[in-house]
Design a protein around this motif. Structure first.
Motif, PDB file in Angstrom:
ATOM      1  N   SER A  56      53.863  15.035  34.387  1.00 48.29           N
ATOM      2  CA  SER A  56      54.939  15.293  35.347  1.00 48.29           C
ATOM      3  C   SER A  56      54.704  16.510  36.228  1.00 48.29           C
ATOM      4  O   SER A  56      55.348  16.651  37.260  1.00 48.29           O
ATOM      5  CB  SER A  56      56.259  15.497  34.595  1.00 48.29           C
ATOM      6  N   GLY A  57      53.821  17.410  35.817  1.00 50.14           N
ATOM      7  CA  GLY A  57      53.626  18.658  36.546  1.00 50.14           C
ATOM      8  C   GLY A  57      54.710  19.652  36.172  1.00 50.14           C
ATOM      9  O   GLY A  57      55.665  19.323  35.472  1.00 50.14           O
ATOM     10  N   THR A  58      54.563  20.881  36.647  1.00 43.14           N
ATOM     11  CA  THR A  58      55.564  21.911  36.371  1.00 43.14           C
ATOM     12  C   THR A  58      55.919  22.630  37.665  1.00 43.14           C
ATOM     13  O   THR A  58      55.117  22.711  38.586  1.00 43.14           O
ATOM     14  CB  THR A  58      55.049  22.947  35.357  1.00 43.14           C
ATOM     15  N   ARG A  59      57.119  23.153  37.712  1.00 40.79           N
ATOM     16  CA  ARG A  59      57.558  23.948  38.852  1.00 40.79           C
ATOM     17  C   ARG A  59      57.081  25.385  38.641  1.00 40.79           C
ATOM     18  O   ARG A  59      56.732  25.771  37.525  1.00 40.79           O
ATOM     19  CB  ARG A  59      59.072  23.901  38.943  1.00 40.79           C
ATOM     20  N   PRO A  60      57.089  26.199  39.687  1.00 43.12           N
ATOM     21  CA  PRO A  60      56.774  27.618  39.482  1.00 43.12           C
ATOM     22  C   PRO A  60      57.743  28.222  38.482  1.00 43.12           C
ATOM     23  O   PRO A  60      58.945  27.917  38.487  1.00 43.12           O
ATOM     24  CB  PRO A  60      56.964  28.223  40.876  1.00 43.12           C
ATOM     25  N   HIS A  61      57.221  29.058  37.571  1.00 43.47           N
ATOM     26  CA  HIS A  61      58.055  29.631  36.530  1.00 43.47           C
ATOM     27  C   HIS A  61      57.504  30.973  36.081  1.00 43.47           C
ATOM     28  O   HIS A  61      56.363  31.331  36.390  1.00 43.47           O
ATOM     29  CB  HIS A  61      58.164  28.679  35.333  1.00 43.47           C
ATOM     30  N   LEU A  62      58.336  31.726  35.374  1.00 46.34           N
ATOM     31  CA  LEU A  62      57.947  33.025  34.845  1.00 46.34           C
ATOM     32  C   LEU A  62      57.486  32.869  33.407  1.00 46.34           C
ATOM     33  O   LEU A  62      58.067  32.095  32.639  1.00 46.34           O
ATOM     34  CB  LEU A  62      59.127  34.003  34.892  1.00 46.34           C
ATOM     35  N   ILE A  63      56.452  33.611  33.028  1.00 49.88           N
ATOM     36  CA  ILE A  63      55.974  33.634  31.653  1.00 49.88           C
ATOM     37  C   ILE A  63      56.170  35.049  31.129  1.00 49.88           C
ATOM     38  O   ILE A  63      55.710  36.012  31.730  1.00 49.88           O
ATOM     39  CB  ILE A  63      54.479  33.236  31.572  1.00 49.88           C
ATOM     40  N   ARG A  64      56.880  35.150  30.006  1.00 49.33           N
ATOM     41  CA  ARG A  64      57.142  36.436  29.373  1.00 49.33           C
ATOM     42  C   ARG A  64      56.609  36.393  27.940  1.00 49.33           C
ATOM     43  O   ARG A  64      56.548  35.326  27.336  1.00 49.33           O
ATOM     44  CB  ARG A  64      58.632  36.726  29.336  1.00 49.33           C
TER      45      ARG A  64
ATOM     46  N   LYS B 122      54.966  42.993  23.174  1.00 53.05           N
ATOM     47  CA  LYS B 122      55.571  43.693  24.306  1.00 53.05           C
ATOM     48  C   LYS B 122      54.910  43.333  25.624  1.00 53.05           C
ATOM     49  O   LYS B 122      55.484  43.540  26.684  1.00 53.05           O
ATOM     50  CB  LYS B 122      55.491  45.201  24.082  1.00 53.05           C
ATOM     51  N   ALA B 123      53.675  42.803  25.547  1.00 49.98           N
ATOM     52  CA  ALA B 123      52.951  42.507  26.780  1.00 49.98           C
ATOM     53  C   ALA B 123      52.070  41.270  26.583  1.00 49.98           C
ATOM     54  O   ALA B 123      51.723  40.911  25.466  1.00 49.98           O
ATOM     55  CB  ALA B 123      52.080  43.694  27.186  1.00 49.98           C
ATOM     56  N   LEU B 124      51.717  40.634  27.707  1.00 49.82           N
ATOM     57  CA  LEU B 124      50.760  39.535  27.717  1.00 49.82           C
ATOM     58  C   LEU B 124      49.372  40.121  27.964  1.00 49.82           C
ATOM     59  O   LEU B 124      49.227  41.071  28.727  1.00 49.82           O
ATOM     60  CB  LEU B 124      51.103  38.544  28.827  1.00 49.82           C
ATOM     61  N   ARG B 125      48.358  39.552  27.352  1.00 51.65           N
ATOM     62  CA  ARG B 125      46.984  40.018  27.539  1.00 51.65           C
ATOM     63  C   ARG B 125      46.135  38.850  27.995  1.00 51.65           C
ATOM     64  O   ARG B 125      46.167  37.774  27.412  1.00 51.65           O
ATOM     65  CB  ARG B 125      46.422  40.540  26.212  1.00 51.65           C
ATOM     66  N   PHE B 126      45.372  39.053  29.085  1.00 47.30           N
ATOM     67  CA  PHE B 126      44.438  38.034  29.564  1.00 47.30           C
ATOM     68  C   PHE B 126      43.353  38.715  30.381  1.00 47.30           C
ATOM     69  O   PHE B 126      43.414  39.912  30.644  1.00 47.30           O
ATOM     70  CB  PHE B 126      45.166  36.951  30.370  1.00 47.30           C
TER      71      PHE B 126
ATOM     72  N   VAL C 129      43.621  42.596  31.274  1.00 45.12           N
ATOM     73  CA  VAL C 129      44.856  42.992  31.949  1.00 45.12           C
ATOM     74  C   VAL C 129      46.019  42.809  30.975  1.00 45.12           C
ATOM     75  O   VAL C 129      46.095  41.812  30.258  1.00 45.12           O
ATOM     76  CB  VAL C 129      45.100  42.126  33.206  1.00 45.12           C
ATOM     77  N   PHE C 130      46.932  43.782  30.942  1.00 48.99           N
ATOM     78  CA  PHE C 130      48.169  43.684  30.165  1.00 48.99           C
ATOM     79  C   PHE C 130      49.338  43.698  31.144  1.00 48.99           C
ATOM     80  O   PHE C 130      49.366  44.485  32.085  1.00 48.99           O
ATOM     81  CB  PHE C 130      48.309  44.881  29.211  1.00 48.99           C
ATOM     82  N   THR C 131      50.314  42.820  30.913  1.00 48.98           N
ATOM     83  CA  THR C 131      51.492  42.775  31.778  1.00 48.98           C
ATOM     84  C   THR C 131      52.679  42.215  31.008  1.00 48.98           C
ATOM     85  O   THR C 131      52.518  41.524  30.004  1.00 48.98           O
ATOM     86  CB  THR C 131      51.227  41.929  33.045  1.00 48.98           C
ATOM     87  N   ARG C 132      53.879  42.503  31.478  1.00 49.92           N
ATOM     88  CA  ARG C 132      55.095  42.009  30.831  1.00 49.92           C
ATOM     89  C   ARG C 132      55.598  40.719  31.462  1.00 49.92           C
ATOM     90  O   ARG C 132      56.485  40.070  30.909  1.00 49.92           O
ATOM     91  CB  ARG C 132      56.204  43.058  30.928  1.00 49.92           C
ATOM     92  N   LEU C 133      55.047  40.336  32.602  1.00 50.51           N
ATOM     93  CA  LEU C 133      55.548  39.172  33.320  1.00 50.51           C
ATOM     94  C   LEU C 133      54.430  38.543  34.147  1.00 50.51           C
ATOM     95  O   LEU C 133      53.657  39.259  34.792  1.00 50.51           O
ATOM     96  CB  LEU C 133      56.699  39.596  34.247  1.00 50.51           C
ATOM     97  N   VAL C 134      54.348  37.222  34.127  1.00 52.30           N
ATOM     98  CA  VAL C 134      53.401  36.492  34.969  1.00 52.30           C
ATOM     99  C   VAL C 134      54.192  35.463  35.759  1.00 52.30           C
ATOM    100  O   VAL C 134      55.020  34.749  35.207  1.00 52.30           O
ATOM    101  CB  VAL C 134      52.319  35.782  34.120  1.00 52.30           C
TER     102      VAL C 134
END
Length: 125
Positions: free
Chosen positions: A77-85, A90-94, A101-106
């Motif tokens: 079905s695909g996905t709409r733009p969305h936020l990843i938390r 406490k943070a996302l790592r990629f 990179v570490f961040t709290r929101l993508v």
């Protein structure tokens, strides 16, 4: 999600429907061919989650192809733009360009639908 290939046997339904009968062998071959194409068309490791079977349906024998990967609905079905938390940290790592990179929101841009099962059915005719 399943893709079905159906056939309605005529007068000699009992002979055709029997396991090993003409219709059963033809439906099995076609269903297996479509399943193998779907495995190749599926993104990533999703192809390893594809299985197939021939069963008696309301209008006769039918071939059923099943993909039971947990994310198959999102791929088809695909996905709409969305936020990843982050859920548990406490943070996302990629990695981006080899740098960690570490961040709290993508902000994910979403994905286009990839209906690989329908494409496999068209290619398997």
């Amino acid at each position: 999600m399943s893709v079905e290939v159906r056939i309605e046997p005529g007068r000699i339904a009992r002979l055709l429907r029997a396991r090993g009968g003409i219709a059963y062998r033809r439906i099995s071959a076609r269903t297996e061919r479509v399943a193998r194409i779907a495995e190749g068309e599926a993104p990533g490791s999703m192809g390893s989650y594809i299985s197939w079977k021939v069963q008696e349906g309301p209008r006769g024998l039918e071939g059923v192809i099943v993909c039971d990967h947990p994310a198959v609905h999102y791929v088809l079905s695909g996905t709409r733009p969305h936020l990843i938390r982050p859920r548990r940290a406490k943070a996302l790592r990629f990695e981006v360009g080899g740098e960690v990179v570490f961040t709290r929101l993508v902000r994910h841009p979403g994905t286009r639908p990839n209906n690989f099962l329908a494409r496999a059915l068209r290619l398997g005719r």
